[in-house]
Scaffold this active site. Structure first.
Site, short mmCIF file in Angstrom:
data_model
loop_
_atom_site.label_atom_id
_atom_site.label_comp_id
_atom_site.label_asym_id
_atom_site.label_seq_id
_atom_site.Cartn_x
_atom_site.Cartn_y
_atom_site.Cartn_z
N ASP A 177 0.66 -1.59 -0.21
CA ASP A 177 0.32 -0.17 0.23
C ASP A 177 0.83 1.21 0.37
O ASP A 177 0.26 1.86 -0.97
CB ASP A 177 -0.29 -0.43 1.03
CG ASP A 177 -2.28 -0.45 0.74
OD1 ASP A 177 -2.43 -0.90 0.05
OD2 ASP A 177 -2.45 -1.35 2.40
N THR A 178 1.79 1.43 0.91
CA THR A 178 3.03 2.30 0.94
C THR A 178 3.50 2.41 -0.33
O THR A 178 3.84 3.72 -1.04
CB THR A 178 3.38 2.31 2.22
OG1 THR A 178 3.12 2.55 3.15
CG2 THR A 178 4.47 3.42 2.31
#
Length: 405
Positions: A177-178
């Protein structure tokens, strides 16, 4: 260390962003832009808002979840029900005055709401739409739900994580996600720069699986041209030695990376065994890779004679990369973290200092800053709708009565 109240001008202070995404990937993109001064208006559904408001450990004193204070920092919050026609209409009006819109719904959702790029860019040709998904905007998997865990596996990361005799493991954070959020922020800046030349915006398509794939070094060409499939190897990389976690006398582990020829020679000298560097089994990078296990045993035999901090100090003096395995308490106590202000304290909603990571990377003349923690749900609804759209009190009351805000 508290964040300074007076900050230099930030590089994105003239950029207006609407953040529609929830959970981590899209909002992390918004966090990065907000950290560098963009006005990021987080659009949340009335009622509960972003699910991130409920994620993570809770404050011992207040019982309030803490993660939201980080991923929501520097943003403003308005509530708007995008499933209602009136909410969609208001979003179109807001988008006509925005530079960037971030969304991480499944492909097609924005179009079903009448908020596709073709619609929004008619009124605002310079708009940059940042779309963050698991699998991208097209292709046979585009419509699938895509959380980081699944996309990390598809991108190649999971297969390489862990030990060869056990199933793949995950890193203890939502790394995919990051990474997708970072790529989305990078794509945003590229699109804004291109807009300076052409006057027109565009769509930024950042997928989680491709953001992970981008980090996979030479994994694909090694298979295509050398027939090599990288495998899980635990705490080391096969053929890279010495580079591992080594046990110390006090029970802690020390990470040592001395796989370069000159660095390995310095390690041997620090260990009191300088002739090892000239041994034919250890003299070159490839030779050390072939005798990896033996080298690790030699290094571990030395580290067990010292406490972990002693090992780090000896090797720092010798010019050999080495360090301890940090947890949060170690970070808060470390003098280098303190000198760099890598962790700062930001007042929470109750005025108590809340430590969190600072803004990275550091810019010498226009650095980013943490100005406040994540906002309360809908804290800025009235200010934004009146300031941007000129709505009056009666308009706001009607929107509340119809649960649009």
């Amino acid at each position: 260390m508290t964040q300074h109240e007076t900050q230099p001008s930030t590089p994105l202070s003239d950029i207006k962003v609407l953040e529609l995404g929830q959970l981590i990937a899209g909002p992390y993109c918004g966090q990065v832009l907000a950290d560098f001064g963009a006005q990021v208006i987080k659009v949340e559904p009335p009622g509960k808002g972003d699910a991130m408001r409920q994620w993570g450990a809770a404050d011992r004193g207040t019982g309030e979840p803490l993660w939201w204070n980080v991923i929501g920092r520097n943003k403003q919050s308005i509530t708007l029900d995008l499933r209602q026609a009136r909410g969609q209409e208001l979003l179109r009006e807001l988008a006509s005055d925005a530079d960037v819109i971030i969304e991480n719904f499944r492909p097609g959702t924005m179009e079903r709401w009448g908020l596709g790029y073709d619609v929004l860019s008619q009124a605002n040709p310079g708009l940059v739409m940042v779309r963050v998904t698991g699998f991208g905007q097209d292709g046979p998997y585009a419509s699938r739900a895509g959380f980081a865990s699944v996309c990390e596996a598809m991108g190649g990361l999971r297969y390489l994580s862990g030990y060869p005799d056990r199933p793949p493991v995950r890193v203890g954070i939502s790394l995919g996600d990051t990474l997708a959020g970072l790529h989305a922020a990078l794509g945003t800046m590229m699109a804004l720069h291109q807009r300076e030349r052409t006057g027109r915006g565009q769509v930024v398509d950042s997928s989680i699986f491709e953001s992970v794939l981008a980090m996979m070094e030479s994994l694909v060409p090694e298979y295509a041209r050398a027939g090599k499939i990288r495998e899980r190897s635990g705490s080391f990389l096969k053929g890279i030695a010495p580079s591992n976690a080594y046990p110390a006398r006090d029970g802690r582990d020390v990470i040592i990376g001395a796989n370069q020829d000159t660095v390995f020679r310095r390690l041997c000298q620090a260990m009191g065994q300088p002739t090892l560097a000239d041994h034919p089994n250890y003299a070159t990078h490839r030779a050390r890779g072939e005798h990896q296990q033996v080298i690790d045993e030699l290094v571990a035999a030395w580290t067990r004679q010292h406490d972990a901090q002693q090992v780090v100090d000896i090797l720092a003096e010798a010019g050999v990369p080495a360090g301890l395995v940090y947890r949060a308490p170690d970070m808060l106590e470390d003098p280098h973290f303190q000198a760099r202000e890598a962790i700062i304290e930001v007042p929470d909603h109750h005025g108590k200092p809340l430590p969190m990571q600072n803004v990275f990377p550091r810019l010498s003349t226009s650095p980013g800053s943490v100005r406040h923690v994540g906002p309360a749900l809908g804290e800025h609804t009235e200010a934004i709708l009146t300031g941007w759209l000129g709505l009056g009190t009666d308009d706001l009351d009607a929107l509340r009565d119809n649960h649009v805000i």
